[in-house]
Scaffold this motif. Structure first.
Motif: not given
Ligand SMILES: Cc1cc2nc3c(=O)[nH]c(=O)nc-3n(C[C@H](O)[C@H](O)[C@H](O)COP(=O)(O)OP(=O)(O)OC[C@H]3O[C@@H](n4cnc5c(N)ncnc54)[C@H](O)[C@@H]3O)c2cc1C
Length: 370
Positions: A132-139, A141-143, A261-262, A271-275
């Protein structure tokens, strides 16, 4: 309902190796796998994947890998090797068969699969550590403007939007993908611990040759060396990534702790803004389908002693650290597979002698199979 003495769930390296040893001992078995072709779990991984183990240690007895033993196979070569292994040894495979659940009834394991019911006296679970791929919960929150992929979905840099890219996870997959994306994207690699780089070779010999010489990958977690290894993050082999970072082709960030957001937010407050975000954050086990009383503890973790469950007839092969670091590596899985074969043969003989005394039909079948 199909019946078999030993059902093996999973036809990757762990299941194939177990099938080979059981076949050698004359124990009737069947290997079922959800994939269409043997080797697909490798074929489905990212395109540029190169194994970190040289060919000599990317194979299982009795078949060696063709080619320079000290060169590194790619994922297609690995997949084709496993397919050839199953064909050359004429292993009993049933592909396109997804096991949806297994229950234990009157001493038999009953698997409900996409191809119908299968009943077995013994069950070997070899379904792999990457479920089962694991991705942290805070993901979350990304737009939605930020494209997110887990490594299990990523194939090549073309999958990620142009511009900035945060790769979260400094293990082997994260490291390899960060290196390849650095030529097309502005990459930040977030690693929660300092990356431990190791050379491919020491004194002209593959590092894995040295590992074998000291038996490092065969040491159990109860030994001093084994427990050190278990508590350390896996190293990255080769210095390509280290050099690319030193040359400014990509940069490192500490542990990713939140998102907004981004942007991805890091442990040091930066922090790092990202696409795009690529989650190289690993996998979690998923044994919900294994509905056998006594197989798990109250937290749902598998109970076993070196792959032998307290539930009689239930076994595992390929679990991380089942007996040692090598348990989940191609070149070393055979030692656990042959141990589990020995345990199964022991159980077989036991049943045969009890059966001979009580004239039980199941034991009579078993001894005829052996
Ligand atoms: C990116 C990456 C690189 C790696 N590089 C190396 C390396 O260089 N050297 C090395 O030794 N190891 C490496 N490994 C680790 C390990 O060797 C592989 O993960 C290997 O695939 C594990 O083999 P396995 O047989 O345990 O599981 P898998 O290969 O995952 O096989 C399990 C099989 O079980 C099947 N299955 C699962 N659940 C079910 C179900 N419910 N019903 C039916 N079938 C099911 C799956 O379809 C799959 O075919 C790497 C792992 C990853 C992720």
């Amino acid at each position: 309902m199909r019946e078999i003495d030993t059902l093996i769930i999973g036809g990757g390296q762990a299941g194939l190796s177990t099938g080979y040893y059981l076949q050698q001992s004359g124990i009737p078995c069947l290997i079922v796998d959800a994939n269409e072709r043997v080797g697909d779990s490798w074929r489905n991984r990212y395109d540029s994947l190169k194994l970190f183990t040289p060919r000599k240690y990317s194979a299982m007895p009795p078949i060696e890998m063709n080619g320079n033993p000290w060169g590194y196979p790619d994922k297609e070569e690995m997949a084709d090797y496993l397919e050839l292994y199953s064909k050359a040894l004429e292993l009993p495979m049933l592909m396109n068969t997804h096991v949806q659940s297994v229950v234990h009834r009157q001493g038999q394991f009953i698997a409900e699969t996409s191809q119908g019911l299968i009943a077995a006296n013994r069950l070997v679970v070899a379904s792999g550590p990457f479920q089962r791929p694991y991705i942290p919960d805070f993901a979350h929150k990304l737009s939605s403007r930020v494209k997110q992929l887990h490594t299990s979905e990523y194939l090549n840099p073309g999958d990620m939007p142009a511009g900035r890219l945060v790769i979260v996870g400094g293990g082997n997959s994260g490291g390899q993908i960060a290196y390849e994306c650095a030529s097309t994207h502005k990459v930040v690699l977030s690693a929660s611990k300092a990356i431990n780089y190791l050379p491919y070779k020491v004194l002209g010999r593959s590092l894995f040759w040295w590992y074998e010489r000291i038996g490092l990958l065969r040491k159990g977690p109860e030994t001093r060396l084994g427990s050190k290894l278990k508590n350390k993050q896996d190293p990255l082999y080769g210095y390509e990534l280290k050099k690319a970072i030193a040359d400014g082709k990509l940069s490192l960030a500490p542990r990713a702790v939140d998102a907004e957001e981004n942007a991805i937010l890091f442990e040091d407050g930066s922090r790092m803004d990202t696409e795009g975000v690529l989650w190289a954050t690993g996998f979690r086990p998923d044994y919900n389908w294994l509905q056998v009383a006594g197989a798990k503890n109250s937290s749902g973790e598998l109970l076993h002693e070196k792959g032998v469950s307290p539930v009689v007839g239930l076994y595992y092969v390929g679990l991380p650290w089942q007996t040692c670091r090598g348990s989940a590596l191609i070149g070393w899985v055979a030692q656990d597979a042959s141990r589990i074969r020995d345990a199964i043969v022991g159980q077989f003989k036991n049943e045969a002698s009890v059966g001979a005394g009580s004239n039980k039909s199941r034991s009579a079948d078993v001894s005829a199979g052996a």
